[in-house]
Design an enzyme around this catalytic site. Structure first.
Site, PDB file in Angstrom:
ATOM      1  N   HIS A 144      12.053 -72.038  40.047  1.00 53.73           N
ATOM      2  CA  HIS A 144      10.812 -71.358  39.652  1.00 53.73           C
ATOM      3  C   HIS A 144      10.470 -70.393  40.780  1.00 53.73           C
ATOM      4  CE1 HIS A 144       6.178 -71.752  38.862  1.00 53.73           C
ATOM      5  NE2 HIS A 144       6.654 -70.548  38.583  1.00 53.73           N
ATOM      6  N   ASP A 188       3.800 -76.480  33.683  1.00 52.60           N
ATOM      7  CA  ASP A 188       3.945 -76.671  35.126  1.00 52.60           C
ATOM      8  C   ASP A 188       2.589 -76.586  35.815  1.00 52.60           C
ATOM      9  OD1 ASP A 188       5.746 -74.819  37.736  1.00 52.60           O
ATOM     10  OD2 ASP A 188       4.942 -76.857  37.670  1.00 52.60           O
ATOM     11  N   HIS A 245      13.035 -79.347  39.686  1.00 52.09           N
ATOM     12  CA  HIS A 245      12.293 -78.080  39.630  1.00 52.09           C
ATOM     13  C   HIS A 245      12.049 -77.619  41.058  1.00 52.09           C
ATOM     14  CE1 HIS A 245       9.195 -75.392  37.773  1.00 52.09           C
ATOM     15  NE2 HIS A 245       8.586 -75.563  38.919  1.00 52.09           N
ATOM     16  N   MET A 264       2.059 -71.909  33.135  1.00 54.59           N
ATOM     17  CA  MET A 264       1.413 -72.475  34.311  1.00 54.59           C
ATOM     18  C   MET A 264       0.045 -73.014  33.925  1.00 54.59           C
ATOM     19  SD  MET A 264       3.460 -72.130  36.867  1.00 54.59           S
ATOM     20  CE  MET A 264       2.322 -72.643  38.149  1.00 54.59           C
ATOM     21  N   SER A 285       9.205 -81.647  40.405  1.00 54.97           N
ATOM     22  CA  SER A 285       8.989 -80.584  41.387  1.00 54.97           C
ATOM     23  C   SER A 285       8.996 -81.206  42.777  1.00 54.97           C
ATOM     24  CB  SER A 285       7.634 -79.895  41.159  1.00 54.97           C
ATOM     25  OG  SER A 285       7.250 -79.189  42.331  1.00 54.97           O
ATOM     26  N   MET A 326       8.390 -67.885  42.507  1.00 55.46           N
ATOM     27  CA  MET A 326       7.074 -67.266  42.634  1.00 55.46           C
ATOM     28  C   MET A 326       7.192 -66.226  43.763  1.00 55.46           C
ATOM     29  SD  MET A 326       5.005 -70.804  42.112  1.00 55.46           S
ATOM     30  CE  MET A 326       6.497 -71.738  42.479  1.00 55.46           C
ATOM     31  N   ASP A 353      10.490 -74.964  43.566  1.00 56.61           N
ATOM     32  CA  ASP A 353       9.439 -73.941  43.671  1.00 56.61           C
ATOM     33  C   ASP A 353       9.666 -73.045  44.877  1.00 56.61           C
ATOM     34  OD1 ASP A 353       7.353 -76.474  42.490  1.00 56.61           O
ATOM     35  OD2 ASP A 353       7.623 -74.547  41.468  1.00 56.61           O
ATOM     36  N   MET A 356       8.611 -69.822  46.965  1.00 53.87           N
ATOM     37  CA  MET A 356       7.436 -68.976  47.161  1.00 53.87           C
ATOM     38  C   MET A 356       7.652 -68.063  48.367  1.00 53.87           C
ATOM     39  SD  MET A 356       4.462 -71.830  46.612  1.00 53.87           S
ATOM     40  CE  MET A 356       4.610 -73.060  45.294  1.00 53.87           C
TER      41      MET A 356
HETATM   42  C1  DX5 Z   1       2.878 -74.699  41.693  1.00 53.23           C
HETATM   43  C2  DX5 Z   1       4.296 -75.084  41.305  1.00 53.23           C
HETATM   44  C3  DX5 Z   1       4.362 -76.382  40.550  1.00 53.23           C
HETATM   45  C4  DX5 Z   1       3.762 -77.556  41.344  1.00 53.23           C
HETATM   46  C5  DX5 Z   1       3.727 -78.786  40.479  1.00 53.23           C
HETATM   47  O1  DX5 Z   1       2.842 -73.336  42.051  1.00 53.23           O
HETATM   48  O2  DX5 Z   1       4.890 -74.100  40.487  1.00 53.23           O
HETATM   49  O3  DX5 Z   1       5.724 -76.666  40.201  1.00 53.23           O
HETATM   50  O4  DX5 Z   1       4.545 -77.785  42.477  1.00 53.23           O
HETATM   51  O5  DX5 Z   1       3.164 -79.798  41.277  1.00 53.23           O
HETATM   52  P1  DX5 Z   1       2.007 -80.722  40.676  1.00 53.23           P
HETATM   53  O6  DX5 Z   1       2.680 -81.518  39.572  1.00 53.23           O
HETATM   54  O7  DX5 Z   1       1.577 -81.565  41.841  1.00 53.23           O
HETATM   55  O8  DX5 Z   1       0.935 -79.813  40.147  1.00 53.23           O
HETATM   56 ZN    ZN Z   2       6.798 -74.677  39.587  1.00 58.66          ZN
END
Ligand code: DX5
Ligand code: ZN
Length: 234
Positions: free
Chosen positions: A71, A181, A38, A143, A13, A73, A40, A42
């Site tokens: 991913h 995750d 990965h 999650m 990520s 969100m 993320d 948001m």
């Molecule tokens: C959180 C993300 C994860 C996060 C993982 O909302 O979906 O992918 O970035 O990072 P770590 O491994 O630091 O928890």
């Molecule tokens: Zn994620």
């Protein structure tokens, strides 16, 4: 997407990497031996944070040939699915907690494009919420932190409650993979492996590591050591 390896896959990520050098940070993860990137996304509505969108993904697509796992969100994945497909995402996973009417059509759109379609469940959301979509899913993303930020603590109780159950649920549907995750690191690798997880998303534990290559190898080895007995390929 390659065939599922006998061992777990590591997805980096990039949420907490040096975003000023995102392309280089992606290449650094590739050189360190990760299997996937990965991403993320948001929107500041579905989660209380705002990161990057499809244009950023489109820009870094040329940085690596590794699969891009998006991913999302975001509150309106249906509105943006085509943009993330065009940006080059190999899989797109969004959340089952979004407004229902967009879920099945978006999953269908992703599969029509020949990519892997996934749904993610927050820690408090039961796996049963996925039942209606069983035949539309390739990925279940469990999650183990509240979505929105990297560097949080791993919720071992959620992992124990959901990982093996998700694997059984997916296996019954013949689908592809269970991903975990949030808070994954060497200290939590055994719990993750015992859950039979296929893909382990690791963010801060990699980008904070002094030696990313060693960290990837040690997390993968610890997950696989715990995973083999679970999957009967001891
Ligand atoms: C959180 C993300 C994860 C996060 C993982 O909302 O979906 O992918 O970035 O990072 P770590 O491994 O630091 O928890
Ligand atoms: Zn994620």
């Amino acid at each position: 997407m390659g065939l599922r390896r006998p061992g777990a896959l590591i997805a980096a990520s990039v949420l907490d990497c040096d975003l000023a050098a995102l392309g280089d940070e992606i290449r650094r993860a590739e050189d360190a031996g990760v299997d996937r990137i990965h991403l993320d996304v948001m929107d500041g509505h579905f989660v209380p944070n705002l990161t990057f969108g499809w244009k950023t993904i489109e820009a870094v697509r040329r940085a690596t040939a590794l699969p891009f796992d998006a991913h999302l969100m975001i509150a309106e994945p249906g509105r943006w699915t085509d943009k993330f497909l065009d940006a080059g995402c190999d899989s797109i996973t969004f959340h089952v907690e979004v407004a229902e009417p967009q879920i099945a059509p978006s999953l269908g759109r992703i599969r029509e494009a020949g990519r892997l379609a996934g749904l993610s469940v927050k820690p408090g959301t039961p796996l049963a919420s996925l039942d209606a979509y069983r035949d539309l899913l390739d990925i279940v993303l469990v999650m183990t932190v509240e979505p929105g930020f990297g560097g949080q603590s791993f919720m071992a109780d959620v992992a124990d409650a959901k990982l093996l159950a998700a694997r059984a649920w997916l296996s019954a549907s013949g689908a592809f993979e269970v991903q975990v995750d949030g808070g994954a690191k060497l200290a939590t690798a055994a719990v993750i492996g015992r859950g039979g997880t296929d893909v382990v998303v690791v963010g801060s534990a990699l980008y904070r590591a002094d030696d990313m290559t060693a960290e990837v190898a040690s997390i993968r080895a610890a997950v696989d050591a715990a995973r083999r007995p679970t999957l009967g390929d001891a």
